[in-house]
Scaffold this motif. Structure first.
Motif, mmCIF file in Angstrom:
data_model
loop_
_atom_site.group_PDB
_atom_site.id
_atom_site.type_symbol
_atom_site.label_atom_id
_atom_site.label_comp_id
_atom_site.label_asym_id
_atom_site.label_seq_id
_atom_site.Cartn_x
_atom_site.Cartn_y
_atom_site.Cartn_z
ATOM 1 N N ASP A 8 34.695 40.605 65.001
ATOM 2 C CA ASP A 8 33.875 41.281 64.025
ATOM 3 C C ASP A 8 34.415 40.953 62.634
ATOM 4 O O ASP A 8 35.534 40.475 62.490
ATOM 5 N N LEU A 9 33.607 41.229 61.607
ATOM 6 C CA LEU A 9 34.027 40.985 60.235
ATOM 7 C C LEU A 9 34.276 42.308 59.520
ATOM 8 O O LEU A 9 33.526 43.266 59.690
ATOM 9 N N GLN A 10 35.339 42.340 58.720
ATOM 10 C CA GLN A 10 35.638 43.516 57.920
ATOM 11 C C GLN A 10 35.499 43.150 56.448
ATOM 12 O O GLN A 10 36.076 42.175 55.987
ATOM 13 N N PHE A 11 34.735 43.948 55.720
ATOM 14 C CA PHE A 11 34.509 43.734 54.297
ATOM 15 C C PHE A 11 35.696 44.285 53.517
ATOM 16 O O PHE A 11 36.074 45.441 53.672
ATOM 17 N N PHE A 15 35.635 46.504 45.229
ATOM 18 C CA PHE A 15 35.531 46.604 43.771
ATOM 19 C C PHE A 15 35.439 45.218 43.136
ATOM 20 O O PHE A 15 34.623 44.992 42.240
ATOM 21 N N LEU A 16 36.263 44.292 43.601
ATOM 22 C CA LEU A 16 36.205 42.925 43.074
ATOM 23 C C LEU A 16 34.862 42.271 43.387
ATOM 24 O O LEU A 16 34.273 41.602 42.540
ATOM 25 N N PHE A 17 34.365 42.497 44.584
ATOM 26 C CA PHE A 17 33.062 41.941 44.965
ATOM 27 C C PHE A 17 31.971 42.474 44.039
ATOM 28 O O PHE A 17 31.155 41.705 43.523
ATOM 29 N N LEU A 18 31.957 43.766 43.815
ATOM 30 C CA LEU A 18 30.960 44.368 42.935
ATOM 31 C C LEU A 18 31.113 43.864 41.502
ATOM 32 O O LEU A 18 30.124 43.578 40.823
ATOM 33 N N SER A 19 32.335 43.722 41.050
ATOM 34 C CA SER A 19 32.588 43.221 39.690
ATOM 35 C C SER A 19 32.064 41.800 39.515
ATOM 36 O O SER A 19 31.433 41.477 38.502
ATOM 37 N N TYR A 23 25.563 28.732 37.575
ATOM 38 C CA TYR A 23 25.536 30.179 37.382
ATOM 39 C C TYR A 23 24.507 30.869 38.267
ATOM 40 O O TYR A 23 24.777 31.923 38.839
ATOM 41 N N THR A 24 23.319 30.289 38.371
ATOM 42 C CA THR A 24 22.290 30.934 39.200
ATOM 43 C C THR A 24 22.647 30.853 40.678
ATOM 44 O O THR A 24 22.423 31.805 41.427
ATOM 45 N N ALA A 25 23.209 29.736 41.119
ATOM 46 C CA ALA A 25 23.606 29.619 42.525
ATOM 47 C C ALA A 25 24.799 30.514 42.831
ATOM 48 O O ALA A 25 24.883 31.086 43.920
ATOM 49 N N LEU A 26 25.696 30.651 41.884
ATOM 50 C CA LEU A 26 26.829 31.546 42.089
ATOM 51 C C LEU A 26 26.330 32.972 42.316
ATOM 52 O O LEU A 26 26.738 33.631 43.268
ATOM 53 N N PHE A 27 25.403 33.425 41.493
ATOM 54 C CA PHE A 27 24.875 34.776 41.663
ATOM 55 C C PHE A 27 24.048 34.885 42.955
ATOM 56 O O PHE A 27 24.243 35.803 43.748
ATOM 57 N N GLY A 28 23.130 33.954 43.160
ATOM 58 C CA GLY A 28 22.266 34.020 44.338
ATOM 59 C C GLY A 28 23.038 33.945 45.643
ATOM 60 O O GLY A 28 22.788 34.721 46.579
ATOM 61 N N SER A 29 23.985 33.042 45.719
ATOM 62 C CA SER A 29 24.756 32.916 46.954
ATOM 63 C C SER A 29 25.767 34.056 47.090
ATOM 64 O O SER A 29 26.127 34.431 48.202
ATOM 65 N N TRP A 30 26.188 34.629 45.969
ATOM 66 C CA TRP A 30 27.100 35.775 46.023
ATOM 67 C C TRP A 30 26.402 36.955 46.691
ATOM 68 O O TRP A 30 26.998 37.659 47.495
ATOM 69 N N ILE A 31 25.134 37.152 46.356
ATOM 70 C CA ILE A 31 24.355 38.226 46.969
ATOM 71 C C ILE A 31 24.215 37.970 48.474
ATOM 72 O O ILE A 31 24.199 38.900 49.275
ATOM 73 N N LEU A 32 24.123 36.701 48.856
ATOM 74 C CA LEU A 32 23.979 36.335 50.269
ATOM 75 C C LEU A 32 25.316 36.160 50.988
ATOM 76 O O LEU A 32 25.343 35.753 52.148
ATOM 77 N N MET A 33 26.421 36.463 50.311
ATOM 78 C CA MET A 33 27.738 36.228 50.887
ATOM 79 C C MET A 33 27.934 36.885 52.259
ATOM 80 O O MET A 33 28.514 36.251 53.143
ATOM 81 N N PRO A 34 27.486 38.110 52.489
ATOM 82 C CA PRO A 34 27.679 38.684 53.833
ATOM 83 C C PRO A 34 27.051 37.821 54.927
ATOM 84 O O PRO A 34 27.630 37.628 55.993
ATOM 85 N N GLU A 77 37.677 35.366 51.630
ATOM 86 C CA GLU A 77 38.567 36.309 50.959
ATOM 87 C C GLU A 77 37.993 37.727 50.947
ATOM 88 O O GLU A 77 38.715 38.682 50.717
ATOM 89 N N PHE A 78 36.697 37.846 51.165
ATOM 90 C CA PHE A 78 36.053 39.157 51.143
ATOM 91 C C PHE A 78 35.701 39.659 52.535
ATOM 92 O O PHE A 78 35.474 40.845 52.718
ATOM 93 N N TYR A 79 35.632 38.760 53.475
ATOM 94 C CA TYR A 79 35.304 39.139 54.853
ATOM 95 C C TYR A 79 36.382 38.582 55.772
ATOM 96 O O TYR A 79 36.539 37.371 55.893
ATOM 97 N N LYS A 80 37.125 39.466 56.395
ATOM 98 C CA LYS A 80 38.198 39.070 57.307
ATOM 99 C C LYS A 80 37.733 39.277 58.736
ATOM 100 O O LYS A 80 37.087 40.271 59.065
ATOM 101 N N GLN A 81 38.088 38.329 59.586
ATOM 102 C CA GLN A 81 37.713 38.405 61.004
ATOM 103 C C GLN A 81 38.680 39.313 61.748
ATOM 104 O O GLN A 81 39.893 39.186 61.632
ATOM 105 N N LEU A 82 38.123 40.242 62.491
ATOM 106 C CA LEU A 82 38.923 41.151 63.322
ATOM 107 C C LEU A 82 38.746 40.768 64.778
ATOM 108 O O LEU A 82 37.660 40.446 65.219
#
Length: 158
Positions: free
Chosen positions: A4-7, A11-15, A77-88, A149-154
């Motif tokens: 499973d993945l743990q988020f 705070f850094l992700f939201l920032s 910049y647009t891909a960074l934002f768009g793919s960041w939203i899709l990061m999960p 770095e934001f999703y760790k595998q458990l």
């Protein structure tokens, strides 16, 4: 065994989400806010003046006003934002692909460098669309690289 993945680092992700959204809005330039360019509306150019060459011939326009960044930077910049939203989603699909994400990031840098050098030495003439596409590739590869770095595998037993 269940994987499973743990988020983590919420705070850094939201920032970064808020920061990358602001970068996208600012990158669109004064045309997003007005149809007339005045000294009060050109502050967006100052934000990116040390990061982007802002050449008119290499930039898109919005409401007939040049954007604050060139097409390659706009793609980043647009891909960074768009793919960041899709990061999960990316993290779930690529949870075993850390090495591939590093390779993709390196390939994106090399492709951008080759595009710049090929144009510089006259092998080809790149277009705003090709620069935008290579920028999107670089921005997306940055997010993919950081997703681990934001999703760790458990791992745990049933």
């Amino acid at each position: 065994m269940i994987k499973d993945l743990q988020f983590e680092n919420r705070f850094l992700f939201l920032s970064v989400t808020v920061g990358s959204l602001l970068l996208c809005v600012i990158a669109l330039g004064p045309g997003l806010f007005t149809t007339e360019l005045t000294s009060a509306t050109n502050w967006q150019y100052l934000v990116f003046k040390d990061l982007c060459h802002q050449e008119t011939a290499r930039s898109y326009s919005f409401n007939n006003i040049q954007m604050a960044v060139c097409s390659r930077c706009l793609g980043i910049y647009t891909a960074l934002f768009g793919s960041w939203i899709l990061m999960p989603f990316f993290a779930y699909l690529g949870r075993h692909q850390k090495k591939m994400f590093k390779w993709l990031f390196g390939a994106a840098i090399v492709l951008n460098l080759l595009d710049v050098l090929g144009n510089l030495f006259g092998f080809w003439t790149n277009t705003s669309s090709s620069r935008l596409l290579f920028g999107v590739l670089l921005g997306t590869s940055i997010t993919l690289l950081l997703s681990n770095e934001f999703y760790k595998q458990l791992n745990y037993e049933n």
